[in-house]
Write a protein that holds these residues in place. Structure first.
Motif: not given
Length: 316
Positions: A297-306, A309-310, A312-316
Motif C-alpha cells: 500500500v505504501i509503495a503504491e501511494k509513493i508512486i502515485q504521489k511522485l 508531482r511529476q 505538475e512539474s511538466n505543466q509548469t
C-alpha cells in the motif's frame, strides 16, 4: 511509466513494497538498522524516506533532507514524524494505516480471550507441572459490554468482530460516530465517563495527542466496573501506567492487556511483574498478511504521489 528518484528505507519492511518501487524505476537503498545520526548525514540524497516505528524523523533530519518530497510511514499513526516541520518544508507525509486494521483488531480479540480465560497463567502453570484447573474459572465474552474508545477504522472493525461474538457494544469518540454504522452493529454511543462505568471490557483506539495523553487516568480507572478489563493496542501514552499499576495491584479492575507502553521497550518493572497484566511487544500490526499489505500500500501511494508531482512539474 518509469519514475526517477532515490528512496531510503530506514526500518524493516516486507520485500513486496520494495519490489514495487524498484519496478517503477526508483532506486531503493534498504538500511533497516540505520541510526538517526547516520540518517542525518545521508538523508540529503533521497527523494523519499520510508520508516515504520523504530526511526524517529526529527526536525534535524527534515532540515537535512533537502531533496525530500515524501516521508512515508509503513503503519498507523505519524507520531514518530515531525509533521509540522515536514509541512513547513513542503514534504508530504503519508501512511498505510488501513493495512493493519484486521491485524490489530484480531489481536484485541486475542487479548480479550486471554484475559477472560487466564490463558497465559494456564500455559505457564501447566508447563511448570502445576494442574490448577480448579483455580481457573473464566468468563465468557457473550453478552458482555465492550466499550470502544475511538471509532476509526480499527475501532469499527473491532466492533464488527465483537458483534459476531454476541457482545453488546458501547462507543465513544471525539468526532461524531456514523449513525448508519452504529445501527449496523447496535452500538450505544455515549460520553467517556458513562462508557467506562458501564463496560466489562474497554479497548482503546485513539492516536497519541495532547488531548489523549493519560485519557485513562486514576479518575477513570476508579470508576471502572470491579472485575472489568482494559486493553490498549493504540498508543502507550493513552494510559497513565502508574495509575494502572495501582488499579491492578488493589484488584480494582480484573486485569489489563497492553501491546503499547509509555516507554518502548517498557522499563517499568513494577508494571511488568503484575500477574493480572498481559504484555505483548507492540505486535498489533505484526502479521504476515498485514506487513505484506502495508508495504504494498505504501509503495503504491509513493508512486502515485511522485507521478502527481511529476505531472505538475511538466505543466509548469
Amino acid at each position: 511509466m518509469q519514475i526517477d528518484g532515490n528512496v531510503i528505507v530506514c526500518d524493516s519492511i516486507d520485500e513486496r513494497g520494495i519490489g514495487i518501487l524498484k519496478n517503477a524505476g526508483l532506486l531503493v537503498e534498504y538500511l533497516p538498522e540505520i541510526s538517526n545520526q547516520e540518517l542525518i548525514t545521508k538523508v540529503k540524497d533521497y527523494d523519499v524516506i520510508i520508516v515504520r516505528s523504530r526511526t524517529k524523523i526529527t526536525k534535524e533530519i527534515i532540515d537535512n533532507a533537502t531533496n525530500a518530497k515524501i516521508i512515508a510511514r509503513v503503519g498507523v499513526g505519524l507520531d514518530n514524524i515531525d509533521t509540522v516541520e515536514a509541512q513547513k518544508k513542503n514534504v508530504e507525509v503519508i501512511n498505510a494505516g488501513e493495512a493493519s486494521v484486521n491485524a490489530v483488531s484480531e489481536l484485541v480479540l486475542g487479548l480479550m480471550f486471554s484475559l477472560s480465560r487466564n490463558i497465559p497463567i494456564a500455559n505457564n502453570a501447566t508447563k511448570q507441572g502445576k494442574w490448577i484447573k480448579k483455580d481457573l474459572i473464566g468468563i465468557e465474552l457473550k453478552g458482555k459490554y465492550l466499550g470502544i474508545i475511538g471509532l476509526g477504522k480499527i475501532g469499527r472493525n473491532v466492533a464488527r468482530l465483537a458483534r459476531g461474538l454476541r457482545m453488546n457494544l458501547i462507543g465513544y469518540d471525539v468526532v461524531p460516530i456514523d449513525k448508519s454504522f452504529a445501527q449496523e452493529v447496535s452500538l450505544i454511543t455515549t460520553d467517556l465517563k458513562t462508557l467506562i462505568e458501564s463496560s466489562d471490557y474497554i479497548t482503546c483506539h485513539v492516536p497519541s495527542t495532547e488531548q489523549t495523553k493519560h485519557l485513562i487516568n486514576k479518575e477513570m480507572l476508579s470508576i471502572m466496573k470491579k472485575g472489568s478489563f482494559l486493553i490498549n493496542t493504540s498508543r502507550g501514552e493513552v494510559i497513565d501506567e502508574q495509575a494502572l499499576i495501582d488499579g491492578l495491584k488493589n484488584k480494582k479492575i480484573g486485569g489489563a492487556a497492553l501491546d503499547v507502553y509509555e516507554i518502548e521497550p517498557p522499563t517499568n518493572k513494577e508494571l511488568l511483574v503484575l500477574d493480572n497484566l498481559i504484555c505483548t511487544p507492540h505486535i498489533g500490526a505484526q502479521t504476515k498478511e498485514g506487513q505484506e499489505l502495508a508495504s504494498s500500500v505504501i509503495a503504491e501511494k509513493i508512486i502515485q504521489k511522485l507521478l502527481e508531482r511529476q505531472a505538475e512539474s511538466n505543466q509548469t
